[in-house]
Design a protein around this motif. Sequence first.
Motif, short mmCIF file in Angstrom:
data_model
loop_
_atom_site.label_atom_id
_atom_site.label_comp_id
_atom_site.label_asym_id
_atom_site.label_seq_id
_atom_site.Cartn_x
_atom_site.Cartn_y
_atom_site.Cartn_z
N PHE A 40 0.85 -1.19 0.00
CA PHE A 40 0.00 0.00 0.00
C PHE A 40 0.88 1.24 0.00
CE2 PHE A 40 -3.09 -3.05 1.63
CZ PHE A 40 -4.25 -2.67 0.96
N GLU A 41 0.50 2.22 -0.82
CA GLU A 41 1.28 3.45 -0.89
C GLU A 41 0.42 4.71 -0.85
OE1 GLU A 41 2.06 3.22 -5.64
OE2 GLU A 41 3.50 2.18 -4.36
N GLY A 42 -0.90 4.54 -0.78
CA GLY A 42 -1.79 5.70 -0.74
C GLY A 42 -2.22 6.17 -2.11
N SER A 43 -2.11 5.29 -3.11
CA SER A 43 -2.53 5.64 -4.47
C SER A 43 -4.06 5.69 -4.56
CB SER A 43 -2.02 4.60 -5.46
OG SER A 43 -2.74 3.37 -5.28
N GLY A 44 -4.55 6.14 -5.68
CA GLY A 44 -5.99 6.15 -5.90
C GLY A 44 -6.58 4.75 -5.81
N TYR A 45 -5.82 3.76 -6.22
CA TYR A 45 -6.28 2.37 -6.14
C TYR A 45 -6.38 1.92 -4.68
CZ TYR A 45 -5.10 2.61 -11.05
OH TYR A 45 -5.02 2.99 -12.36
N ASP A 46 -5.43 2.35 -3.85
CA ASP A 46 -5.48 2.02 -2.42
C ASP A 46 -6.69 2.69 -1.77
OD1 ASP A 46 -3.12 0.66 -2.88
OD2 ASP A 46 -1.85 2.20 -1.96
N TRP A 47 -6.96 3.93 -2.15
CA TRP A 47 -8.15 4.62 -1.65
C TRP A 47 -9.41 3.88 -2.05
CZ3 TRP A 47 -9.17 8.23 1.81
CH2 TRP A 47 -8.14 9.04 2.25
N ALA A 48 -9.45 3.38 -3.29
CA ALA A 48 -10.63 2.64 -3.75
C ALA A 48 -10.81 1.36 -2.94
CB ALA A 48 -10.51 2.32 -5.24
N SER A 49 -9.73 0.69 -2.59
CA SER A 49 -9.83 -0.52 -1.76
C SER A 49 -10.41 -0.18 -0.39
CB SER A 49 -8.45 -1.16 -1.60
OG SER A 49 -7.97 -1.62 -2.83
N LEU A 50 -9.94 0.91 0.19
CA LEU A 50 -10.46 1.35 1.49
C LEU A 50 -11.93 1.76 1.37
CD1 LEU A 50 -10.17 2.23 4.44
CD2 LEU A 50 -9.17 4.38 3.61
N ALA A 51 -12.25 2.52 0.34
CA ALA A 51 -13.63 2.97 0.14
C ALA A 51 -14.58 1.80 -0.10
CB ALA A 51 -13.70 3.96 -1.02
N ALA A 52 -14.10 0.76 -0.76
CA ALA A 52 -14.94 -0.42 -1.01
C ALA A 52 -15.33 -1.11 0.30
CB ALA A 52 -14.22 -1.40 -1.94
N VAL A 53 -14.37 -1.22 1.21
CA VAL A 53 -14.68 -1.81 2.53
C VAL A 53 -15.68 -0.92 3.26
CG1 VAL A 53 -13.74 -2.47 4.79
CG2 VAL A 53 -12.46 -2.99 2.70
N PHE A 54 -15.44 0.39 3.23
CA PHE A 54 -16.35 1.33 3.88
C PHE A 54 -17.77 1.19 3.32
CE2 PHE A 54 -18.61 5.34 3.61
CZ PHE A 54 -18.76 5.64 4.96
N LEU A 101 -11.95 4.04 13.64
CA LEU A 101 -12.80 3.44 12.60
C LEU A 101 -12.03 3.24 11.31
CD1 LEU A 101 -15.45 2.47 11.37
CD2 LEU A 101 -16.06 4.88 11.01
N ILE A 102 -11.31 4.26 10.86
CA ILE A 102 -10.65 4.15 9.56
C ILE A 102 -9.52 3.12 9.60
CG2 ILE A 102 -8.91 6.00 9.71
CD1 ILE A 102 -11.32 5.28 6.76
N ARG A 103 -8.84 3.00 10.72
CA ARG A 103 -7.81 1.96 10.85
C ARG A 103 -8.44 0.57 10.81
NH1 ARG A 103 -2.55 3.35 13.31
NH2 ARG A 103 -2.38 5.61 13.22
N ASP A 104 -9.59 0.43 11.46
CA ASP A 104 -10.29 -0.85 11.45
C ASP A 104 -10.73 -1.21 10.03
OD1 ASP A 104 -11.68 -3.16 12.68
OD2 ASP A 104 -13.49 -2.05 12.08
N LEU A 105 -11.33 -0.27 9.33
CA LEU A 105 -11.76 -0.53 7.96
C LEU A 105 -10.56 -0.86 7.07
CD1 LEU A 105 -14.37 2.35 7.58
CD2 LEU A 105 -14.88 -0.09 7.75
N PHE A 106 -9.48 -0.10 7.23
CA PHE A 106 -8.28 -0.31 6.41
C PHE A 106 -7.66 -1.69 6.66
CE2 PHE A 106 -3.68 0.70 5.47
CZ PHE A 106 -3.84 0.63 4.09
N SER A 107 -7.84 -2.21 7.84
CA SER A 107 -7.27 -3.54 8.13
C SER A 107 -7.87 -4.63 7.24
CB SER A 107 -7.48 -3.90 9.62
OG SER A 107 -8.83 -4.23 9.87
N ARG A 108 -9.02 -4.36 6.64
CA ARG A 108 -9.68 -5.32 5.77
C ARG A 108 -9.59 -4.95 4.29
NH1 ARG A 108 -12.32 -4.76 10.16
NH2 ARG A 108 -14.03 -3.42 9.48
N ALA A 109 -8.93 -3.85 3.97
CA ALA A 109 -8.77 -3.45 2.57
C ALA A 109 -7.81 -4.42 1.90
CB ALA A 109 -8.23 -2.02 2.49
N GLU A 110 -8.11 -4.71 0.64
CA GLU A 110 -7.28 -5.62 -0.12
C GLU A 110 -6.52 -4.85 -1.20
OE1 GLU A 110 -9.58 -8.90 -1.58
OE2 GLU A 110 -10.43 -9.29 0.40
N LEU A 111 -5.26 -5.16 -1.33
CA LEU A 111 -4.42 -4.50 -2.32
C LEU A 111 -4.94 -4.83 -3.71
CD1 LEU A 111 -1.88 -2.74 -2.43
CD2 LEU A 111 -0.55 -4.83 -2.69
N ASP A 112 -5.10 -3.80 -4.53
CA ASP A 112 -5.59 -3.99 -5.89
C ASP A 112 -4.44 -4.25 -6.82
OD1 ASP A 112 -6.95 -4.01 -8.25
OD2 ASP A 112 -7.60 -1.94 -8.19
#
Length: 112
Positions: A40-54, A101-112
Amino acid sequence: MLDGELAPFKLVDYGSGTSVIVNAGVYKQELFRMREDEGFEGSGYDWASLAAVFLEERMPELTGVVRFDPEADMFSAYSGDREAVVRFARAFRAACEDETLIRDLFSRAELD
């Protein structure tokens, strides 16, 4: 007025719908650094992974209504339903400001 409430996210209206965007690599970089060893590097794709879990966990009624169109340097969520994008943007922005909350959600984000 809405942009100030949503900053650093920004609403963009266009002919057939509305998007909410944020430039990648600036906002919440410390969050993405927590999992940089996984790629993870904070790219738009990483944001999309986080947003998908949210979206799946916090706003499942908008799944399929709000869609993502990330690029390396930008996250974008869009829909033909402006109110859905505004609801998503407000809630996602609030979640990003809730560190636990955001750390919890991010723990389930999957790398795209």
